[in-house]
Design a protein around this motif. Structure first.
Motif, PDB file in Angstrom:
ATOM      1  N   PHE A   1       0.867  -1.194  -0.074  1.00  0.00           N
ATOM      2  CA  PHE A   1       0.071   0.034  -0.029  1.00  0.00           C
ATOM      3  C   PHE A   1       0.908   1.254   0.146  1.00  0.00           C
ATOM      4  N   CYS A   2       2.156   1.327   0.685  1.00  0.00           N
ATOM      5  CA  CYS A   2       2.877   2.530   0.633  1.00  0.00           C
ATOM      6  C   CYS A   2       3.482   2.657  -1.009  1.00  0.00           C
ATOM      7  N   ILE A   3       3.424   1.753  -1.686  1.00  0.00           N
ATOM      8  CA  ILE A   3       3.828   1.793  -3.185  1.00  0.00           C
ATOM      9  C   ILE A   3       2.749   2.177  -3.857  1.00  0.00           C
ATOM     10  N   LYS A   4       1.585   1.975  -3.765  1.00  0.00           N
ATOM     11  CA  LYS A   4       0.378   2.446  -4.169  1.00  0.00           C
ATOM     12  C   LYS A   4       0.063   3.988  -4.030  1.00  0.00           C
ATOM     13  N   VAL A   5       0.191   4.425  -2.632  1.00  0.00           N
ATOM     14  CA  VAL A   5      -0.111   5.898  -2.259  1.00  0.00           C
ATOM     15  C   VAL A   5       0.197   6.796  -3.106  1.00  0.00           C
ATOM     16  N   PRO A   6       1.534   7.187  -3.344  1.00  0.00           N
ATOM     17  CA  PRO A   6       2.836   6.287  -2.969  1.00  0.00           C
ATOM     18  C   PRO A   6       3.285   7.232  -1.581  1.00  0.00           C
ATOM     19  N   ILE A   7       4.137   6.493  -0.773  1.00  0.00           N
ATOM     20  CA  ILE A   7       4.486   6.944   0.403  1.00  0.00           C
ATOM     21  C   ILE A   7       6.205   7.117  -0.100  1.00  0.00           C
ATOM     22  N   TRP A   8       6.858   8.257   0.473  1.00  0.00           N
ATOM     23  CA  TRP A   8       8.307   8.424   0.259  1.00  0.00           C
ATOM     24  C   TRP A   8       8.699   7.180   1.194  1.00  0.00           C
ATOM     25  N   PRO A   9       9.904   6.348   0.585  1.00  0.00           N
ATOM     26  CA  PRO A   9      10.666   6.420  -0.799  1.00  0.00           C
ATOM     27  C   PRO A   9      10.178   5.457  -1.684  1.00  0.00           C
ATOM     28  N   PHE A  10       9.000   5.136  -1.601  1.00  0.00           N
ATOM     29  CA  PHE A  10       8.357   3.862  -2.480  1.00  0.00           C
ATOM     30  C   PHE A  10       7.462   4.865  -3.662  1.00  0.00           C
TER      31      PHE A  10
ATOM     32  N   ILE B   1      15.342   3.674  15.341  1.00  0.00           N
ATOM     33  CA  ILE B   1      14.786   4.782  15.134  1.00  0.00           C
ATOM     34  C   ILE B   1      13.933   5.651  16.450  1.00  0.00           C
ATOM     35  N   GLY B   2      13.700   4.371  17.345  1.00  0.00           N
ATOM     36  CA  GLY B   2      13.259   4.795  18.563  1.00  0.00           C
ATOM     37  C   GLY B   2      11.760   5.523  18.458  1.00  0.00           C
ATOM     38  N   VAL B   3      10.928   5.195  17.367  1.00  0.00           N
ATOM     39  CA  VAL B   3       9.704   5.751  17.525  1.00  0.00           C
ATOM     40  C   VAL B   3       8.752   4.549  17.057  1.00  0.00           C
ATOM     41  N   ASN B   4       7.580   4.614  17.246  1.00  0.00           N
ATOM     42  CA  ASN B   4       6.656   3.540  16.759  1.00  0.00           C
ATOM     43  C   ASN B   4       6.246   3.516  15.611  1.00  0.00           C
ATOM     44  N   VAL B   5       5.546   2.439  14.845  1.00  0.00           N
ATOM     45  CA  VAL B   5       5.457   2.389  13.430  1.00  0.00           C
ATOM     46  C   VAL B   5       4.616   3.488  12.832  1.00  0.00           C
ATOM     47  N   ALA B   6       3.797   3.902  13.676  1.00  0.00           N
ATOM     48  CA  ALA B   6       2.624   5.165  13.340  1.00  0.00           C
ATOM     49  C   ALA B   6       3.403   6.235  12.979  1.00  0.00           C
ATOM     50  N   ALA B   7       4.397   6.650  13.890  1.00  0.00           N
ATOM     51  CA  ALA B   7       5.124   7.924  13.925  1.00  0.00           C
ATOM     52  C   ALA B   7       6.171   7.718  12.712  1.00  0.00           C
ATOM     53  N   LEU B   8       6.732   6.440  12.344  1.00  0.00           N
ATOM     54  CA  LEU B   8       7.450   6.298  11.373  1.00  0.00           C
ATOM     55  C   LEU B   8       6.764   6.742  10.091  1.00  0.00           C
TER      56      LEU B   8
ATOM     57  N   LEU C   1       7.869   9.592   7.380  1.00  0.00           N
ATOM     58  CA  LEU C   1       7.808   9.195   5.681  1.00  0.00           C
ATOM     59  C   LEU C   1       6.768  10.319   5.002  1.00  0.00           C
ATOM     60  N   SER C   2       5.547  10.274   5.484  1.00  0.00           N
ATOM     61  CA  SER C   2       4.547  10.829   4.705  1.00  0.00           C
ATOM     62  C   SER C   2       4.920  12.499   4.847  1.00  0.00           C
ATOM     63  N   VAL C   3       5.420  12.970   5.826  1.00  0.00           N
ATOM     64  CA  VAL C   3       6.028  14.598   5.867  1.00  0.00           C
ATOM     65  C   VAL C   3       7.007  14.561   4.844  1.00  0.00           C
ATOM     66  N   VAL C   4       8.264  13.578   4.768  1.00  0.00           N
ATOM     67  CA  VAL C   4       9.216  13.679   3.993  1.00  0.00           C
ATOM     68  C   VAL C   4       8.689  13.907   2.493  1.00  0.00           C
TER      69      VAL C   4
ATOM     70  N   GLY D   1       0.863  12.923   0.668  1.00  0.00           N
ATOM     71  CA  GLY D   1       1.564  12.799   1.954  1.00  0.00           C
ATOM     72  C   GLY D   1       0.687  13.145   2.827  1.00  0.00           C
ATOM     73  N   PHE D   2      -0.311  14.216   2.611  1.00  0.00           N
ATOM     74  CA  PHE D   2      -1.220  14.740   3.757  1.00  0.00           C
ATOM     75  C   PHE D   2      -2.132  13.488   4.156  1.00  0.00           C
ATOM     76  N   VAL D   3      -2.665  12.977   3.013  1.00  0.00           N
ATOM     77  CA  VAL D   3      -3.420  11.480   3.360  1.00  0.00           C
ATOM     78  C   VAL D   3      -2.357  10.444   4.212  1.00  0.00           C
ATOM     79  N   GLY D   4      -1.039  10.442   4.094  1.00  0.00           N
ATOM     80  CA  GLY D   4      -0.363   9.457   4.724  1.00  0.00           C
ATOM     81  C   GLY D   4      -0.406   9.954   6.453  1.00  0.00           C
ATOM     82  N   ILE D   5      -0.170  11.301   6.562  1.00  0.00           N
ATOM     83  CA  ILE D   5       0.040  11.925   7.827  1.00  0.00           C
ATOM     84  C   ILE D   5      -1.489  11.630   8.394  1.00  0.00           C
ATOM     85  N   GLY D   6      -2.423  11.904   7.868  1.00  0.00           N
ATOM     86  CA  GLY D   6      -3.901  11.669   8.379  1.00  0.00           C
ATOM     87  C   GLY D   6      -4.052  10.296   8.916  1.00  0.00           C
ATOM     88  N   ILE D   7      -3.622   9.123   7.847  1.00  0.00           N
ATOM     89  CA  ILE D   7      -3.765   7.911   8.123  1.00  0.00           C
ATOM     90  C   ILE D   7      -2.967   7.304   9.408  1.00  0.00           C
TER      91      ILE D   7
END
Length: 544
Positions: free
Chosen positions: A247-256, A306-313, A317-320, A348-354
């Motif tokens: 799904f990251c590839i499809k959105v796409p979320i950086w770096p996919f 990284i020291g953050v949870n998966v949601a924060a990661l 990536l979305s903000v990048v 990317g805004f969709v990503g950070i909302g998710i």
């Protein structure tokens, strides 16, 4: 759910485009002429669009409230008994919006293809076939059916790019469309290999592919036990990765995202419209429908180093993607690639909302954070779904306008335009309107959804949301760059004898998009309450 000739409406929306595609492709052998094929494809797609509007309106008229079962099931029959998969179709407030978007964009993509001469019937048939795959994804309530239709969308899009993409540039032997289509297919198929394995694992382990049942059973499945000789939490994490990457590839979320600019740059106009307008939404829809409810515990797992949870990661990536997508768009001189990178920025805004949606959902599910900010998550969730719809409108419009200019000038190089407003004032006005909608100008559709996402994200990921505003700032930069390069400055005399104005088909194609952009910007409540009811119900069930 109503029926059409004894068949439920969702099945008609899924198989109707495929049957229409077969008819449109077949008539080419009868020598009926290309114009007949165009009109037939348009009429059939308009009938399906009316049906999608009827489905949307009927769901809205059902009057479901927060706390009600949000699904209206249209069909549930045995399909593949050996696997335990069933033909189960249904919609909620989220999928109804996506079905409406798919129904609207398909006939507009056909109008944008009106000037296609090379194997036009097959080109139009592939657009309709793509609609079948997309409708299937949004209506499926069985995980195996979801996967099959998700994969099905790749086939027509590959051939649209490969066979009808851009022609080679002067002095170049081969067109970039072959590279772009191959890269698109490798990324897409490669990403879904893990998704296929995860789908099979979940269905085999839980004994069902029902998405409704899995949301209840899979997160708690064999907690603290072993599965296939491995701790079940490890197995679930691996299954999560399979869906996550696909799904990251499809959105796409950086770096996919690197397949996207090439695919958009080389695709025909209609292909770009459907790719940006619908296909990217399949990934975001998959996160909401599957990855968040099936793996709530994984989202809160800390990522090593990284020291953050998966949601924060995921939010990082979305903000990048928001920031770098804006910078990349600003650096483009290719009109279509500029719009393509803008999709990385806006999605990317969709990503950070998710990410906000996922973290709050996981916190409530685990019970470890009973005071989680549910209201912010609901706002972000509403914004995500509305942004998916809004981006579908504005990106399709931008690609239609970029393609319209390319068809007349045979170049996408912004440096070769300039001052075109004097030659094409109607085109110029529409480009301004659509660009501002993409920018997020208050009063147009993009502002409402991005505001909801930012408002919902701020209390949860404050620093990341602030950084995302840098990308929003440079969004204005690349939008104004595109407007200046195309419409302003000295008129390029190279085009003095070229008719650059929109054709009648292109005008009919862009007009409904403009109407919806304005309507959603001025009165978003024509669609937002339905989204809010479904999103709020998801959290209400967890909080109770």
């Amino acid at each position: 759910m109503f029926h059409v000739f004894g068949i439920d409406a969702l099945s008609v929306l899924i198989f109707g485009p495929a049957l229409s595609a077969f008819v449109v492709a077949a008539i080419a052998s009868f020598g009926t002429g290309k114009q007949f094929g165009r009109w037939l494809a348009l009429i059939l797609s308009l009938l399906l669009a009316l049906l999608s509007i009827k489905v949307f309106a009927d769901y809205q008229a059902a009057g479901l409230t927060i706390g009600d079962d949000q699904y209206i099931v249209a069909q549930d029959v045995a399909w593949f008994d050996a696997l335990g998969a069933r033909w189960t179709l249904g919609i909620d407030g989220i999928s109804a919006v996506m079905i409406l978007l798919t129904g609207i964009l398909t006939p507009l993509a056909i109008l944008a293809s009106w000037n296609i001469e090379d194997r036009s019937n097959m080109h139009l048939a592939l657009l309709l076939f793509f609609e079948t795959g997309s409708m299937g994804v949004f209506a499926a309530m069985d995980l195996m059916v979801f996967f099959l239709f998700y994969e099905l969308t790749l086939v027509p899009m590959y051939f649209l790019i490969n066979q009808w993409g851009s022609m080679p540039k002067a002095g170049v032997k081969f067109s970039g469309r072959f590279y772009a289509s191959t890269k698109f297919m490798i990324y897409s198929f490669g990403g879904t290999l893990g998704m296929l394995l995860a789908t099979q694992l979940i269905g085999w382990s839980a004994g069902t592919f029902s998405m409704e049942a899995l949301v209840e059973t899979w997160p708690l499945f064999r907690q603290g036990e072993a599965l296939l000789g491995i701790d079940v939490s490890t197995v679930k994490a691996l299954a999560f990765v399979g869906f996550f990457v696909a799904f990251c590839i499809k959105v796409p979320i950086w770096p996919f995202h690197t397949w996207l600019p090439d695919a958009h740059g080389e695709a025909p106009t209609a292909g770009s419209m459907l790719l940006a307008g619908i296909m990217l939404k399949l990934g975001a829809y998959g996160f909401i429908r599957l990855v968040i409810p099936l793996f709530p515990d994984v989202w809160l797992t800390d990522v090593i180093i990284i020291g953050v949870n998966v949601a924060a990661l995921f939010a990082i990536l979305s903000v990048v993607g928001i920031v770098l997508g804006a910078f990349a768009a600003l650096g483009q001189n290719d009109f279509k690639r500029l719009v393509a990178y803008s999709s990385v920025n806006h999605m990317g805004f969709v990503g950070i909302g998710i990410a906000v949606f996922a973290q709050t959902y996981a916190q409530l599910w685990s019970g470890a954070h009973p005071n989680a900010d549910i209201q912010s998550a609901i706002l972000a969730g509403n914004g995500v779904v509305l942004q998916m719809f809004n981006h579908g409108l504005s990106s399709a419009g931008m690609f239609l306008l970029a393609g319209a200019l390319y068809h007349k000038t045979h170049t996408r190089d912004l440096t070769e335009y300039g001052g075109l407003w004097v030659k094409a004032p109607i085109y110029g006005g529409i480009l301004l309107f659509t660009s501002f909608a993409s920018l997020g100008l208050p009063g147009l559709n993009g502002f409402v959804s991005e505001f909801l996402i930012v408002r919902g994200s701020w209390p949860v990921f404050t620093v990341l949301t602030a950084i995302a505003m840098i990308g929003l700032l440079f969004t204005g930069g690349y939008i104004l760059k595109g407007i200046r390069a195309v419409l302003h400055g000295p008129f390029n005399m190279r085009w003095r004898n070229t008719n650059l104005e929109l054709t009648r088909a292109e005008l009919f194609g862009i007009a409904p998009l403009m109407l919806l952009m304005l309507l959603t910007g001025v009165y978003p409540n024509w669609i937002l309450p339905m989204i809010n009811t479904t999103v709020s119900t998801i959290f209400a069930g967890l909080a109770s």
